[in-house]
Design an enzyme around this catalytic site. Structure first.
Site, PDB file in Angstrom:
ATOM      1  N   ASP A  85      34.004  43.947  55.093  1.00 16.57           N
ATOM      2  CA  ASP A  85      33.296  44.392  53.805  1.00 16.57           C
ATOM      3  C   ASP A  85      35.082  43.797  53.009  1.00 16.57           C
ATOM      4  O   ASP A  85      35.901  44.943  53.952  1.00 16.57           O
ATOM      5  CB  ASP A  85      32.225  45.104  53.651  1.00 16.57           C
ATOM      6  CG  ASP A  85      31.889  45.504  52.213  1.00 16.57           C
ATOM      7  OD1 ASP A  85      31.175  45.102  51.701  1.00 16.57           O
ATOM      8  OD2 ASP A  85      33.004  45.954  51.496  1.00 16.57           O
ATOM      9  N   HIS A 145      34.671  39.306  36.227  1.00 18.09           N
ATOM     10  CA  HIS A 145      34.402  38.825  37.797  1.00 18.09           C
ATOM     11  C   HIS A 145      34.626  37.285  37.906  1.00 18.09           C
ATOM     12  O   HIS A 145      34.409  36.633  38.983  1.00 18.09           O
ATOM     13  CB  HIS A 145      33.204  38.243  36.786  1.00 18.09           C
ATOM     14  CG  HIS A 145      32.225  40.063  36.497  1.00 18.09           C
ATOM     15  ND1 HIS A 145      31.712  40.188  38.192  1.00 18.09           N
ATOM     16  CD2 HIS A 145      31.637  41.150  36.354  1.00 18.09           C
ATOM     17  CE1 HIS A 145      31.210  41.644  37.440  1.00 18.09           C
ATOM     18  NE2 HIS A 145      31.322  42.010  36.984  1.00 18.09           N
ATOM     19  N   GLU A 188      30.105  40.743  49.007  1.00 16.39           N
ATOM     20  CA  GLU A 188      31.825  41.001  48.634  1.00 16.39           C
ATOM     21  C   GLU A 188      31.413  41.054  50.522  1.00 16.39           C
ATOM     22  O   GLU A 188      32.691  41.302  51.494  1.00 16.39           O
ATOM     23  CB  GLU A 188      32.736  41.800  48.455  1.00 16.39           C
ATOM     24  CG  GLU A 188      32.440  43.475  48.874  1.00 16.39           C
ATOM     25  CD  GLU A 188      31.110  43.803  47.980  1.00 16.39           C
ATOM     26  OE1 GLU A 188      30.933  45.395  47.566  1.00 16.39           O
ATOM     27  OE2 GLU A 188      30.017  43.308  47.191  1.00 16.39           O
ATOM     28  N   ASP A 194      34.863  36.464  41.662  1.00 18.23           N
ATOM     29  CA  ASP A 194      35.762  35.049  42.564  1.00 18.23           C
ATOM     30  C   ASP A 194      35.853  33.935  43.125  1.00 18.23           C
ATOM     31  O   ASP A 194      35.889  33.462  44.811  1.00 18.23           O
ATOM     32  CB  ASP A 194      34.446  33.936  41.987  1.00 18.23           C
ATOM     33  CG  ASP A 194      33.054  34.508  41.042  1.00 18.23           C
ATOM     34  OD1 ASP A 194      32.260  35.611  41.924  1.00 18.23           O
ATOM     35  OD2 ASP A 194      32.006  33.778  40.162  1.00 18.23           O
ATOM     36  N   ASN A 199      36.568  43.712  40.602  1.00 19.59           N
ATOM     37  CA  ASN A 199      35.932  43.105  39.324  1.00 19.59           C
ATOM     38  C   ASN A 199      35.830  43.927  38.575  1.00 19.59           C
ATOM     39  O   ASN A 199      36.595  43.558  37.270  1.00 19.59           O
ATOM     40  CB  ASN A 199      34.947  42.865  39.134  1.00 19.59           C
ATOM     41  CG  ASN A 199      33.847  42.196  40.751  1.00 19.59           C
ATOM     42  OD1 ASN A 199      34.240  40.671  40.897  1.00 19.59           O
ATOM     43  ND2 ASN A 199      32.966  42.334  41.020  1.00 19.59           N
TER      44      ASN A 199
END
Length: 307
Positions: free
Chosen positions: A176, A189, A219, A193, A184
């Site tokens: 993770d 965002h 994630e 990405d 973010n």
């Protein structure tokens, strides 16, 4: 029945049909063959396939008409054949065709020639490609290009069968991205990405050839590590963690370093994918509680391997 009636029937077939003699000289060429190839009957009748008019090639690009093509093989042994080849259209492009070849015999039973029926396989080939792409997309995460959660199911079942039958260990690593919400919130965002895609590629590059990694969701990433002992399992987990730690990501707002927390568990014979992933997930959360950017693994041997 009049001979001309047979010609009318053949000329009105959607498929291409042509007839050759024992020397592969073309004696008949129907309108379907004209439509698919672009060559009129007058352009090919009387000429030999060996003249390489249609320049048939295989899917690998090997020339057929100048060598041992399916038609010439049937002329030799009298066996019917089917194949997928590419003919050369008169306009200069390639057309995928499905060919079916049968021998023609005279009254004594000797092979006097052969007939080939061929059909344009463009639509079928395109459909196969589209189905293959749909299958690939259904198993792929569009953002990272890795497999998605569904993609690892078959691999897990195969490795579990190896464990049960041969005692070959495998494990799962659950990873993770640390503090991803902050990425973010701070960078947006789109930047998030880019981070996900970059981390996914980095994790994949850290793996051995037989290992697989997928995007589990959000994630989170899951790696399936087959054929490992405890030291190797720990080494793979640490290599993945360190690869991410050592790989900065360039964003429009500047360079960003991220880390991952890793949890892992070796499989037990009674595991399901969910039970094994859950054990690895729980250890990943403990790794976060220990300060993040570390790995915690359960390397208990499979029950069947205990003395």
């Amino acid at each position: 029945m009049k001979p001309d009636l047979y010609k009318d029937i053949l000329d009105n077939l959607f498929d291409g049909v042509y007839l050759v003699d024992q020397n592969r000289r073309i004696l008949y060429w129907n309108r379907g063959a004209e439509r698919i190839s672009g060559y009129a009957g007058a352009e090919v009748q009387g000429r030999s396939c060996a003249d390489n008019i249609l320049m048939h090639i295989t899917a690998d690009g090997d020339l057929l008409c100048l060598g041992s093509c399916p038609l010439s093989q049937t002329l030799r042994d009298g066996l019917p054949r089917e194949d997928e080849v590419f003919l050369h259209h008169k306009d200069g492009h390639r057309v995928p065709v499905s060919v079916r070849i049968s021998p023609v015999r005279d009254e004594s039973g000797a092979i006097s020639g052969a007939v080939e029926v061929f059909s344009d396989a463009t639509s079928r080939r395109r459909l196969q490609e589209e189905l293959g792409e749909l299958k690939r997309l259904s198993l792929a995460d569009p953002l990272t290009g890795l497999g998605n959660r569904r993609s690892v199911v078959h691999e897990f079942e195969r490795r579990l069968a190896e464990l049960k039958r041969f005692g070959i260990n495998f494990g799962v690593l659950f990873l993770d991205i640390d503090a991803f919400k902050r990425v973010n919130d701070t960078h947006g965002h789109d930047a998030g990405d880019r981070v996900l895609a970059a981390v996914g590629r980095t994790l994949k590059s850290a793996l051995r050839g037989q290992d697989t990694v997928c995007r589990w969701g959000g994630e989170e990433f899951l790696a399936l590590i087959p054929r490992v002992d405890e030291p190797t399992f720990r080494n793979v987990a640490e290599r993945m963690r360190r690869f991410v730690e050592a790989t900065p990501i360039d964003l429009p707002g500047g360079r960003l370093n991220v880390t991952v927390s890793v949890g892992g568990a070796l499989a037990q014979p009674d595991d399901t994918l969910n039970s094994l992933a859950s054990r690895a997930d729980a250890l990943m959360y403990k790794a976060k509680q220990c300060g993040r950017n570390c790995s915690l693994l359960d390397c208990s041997p499979p029950l069947e391997n205990l003395p």
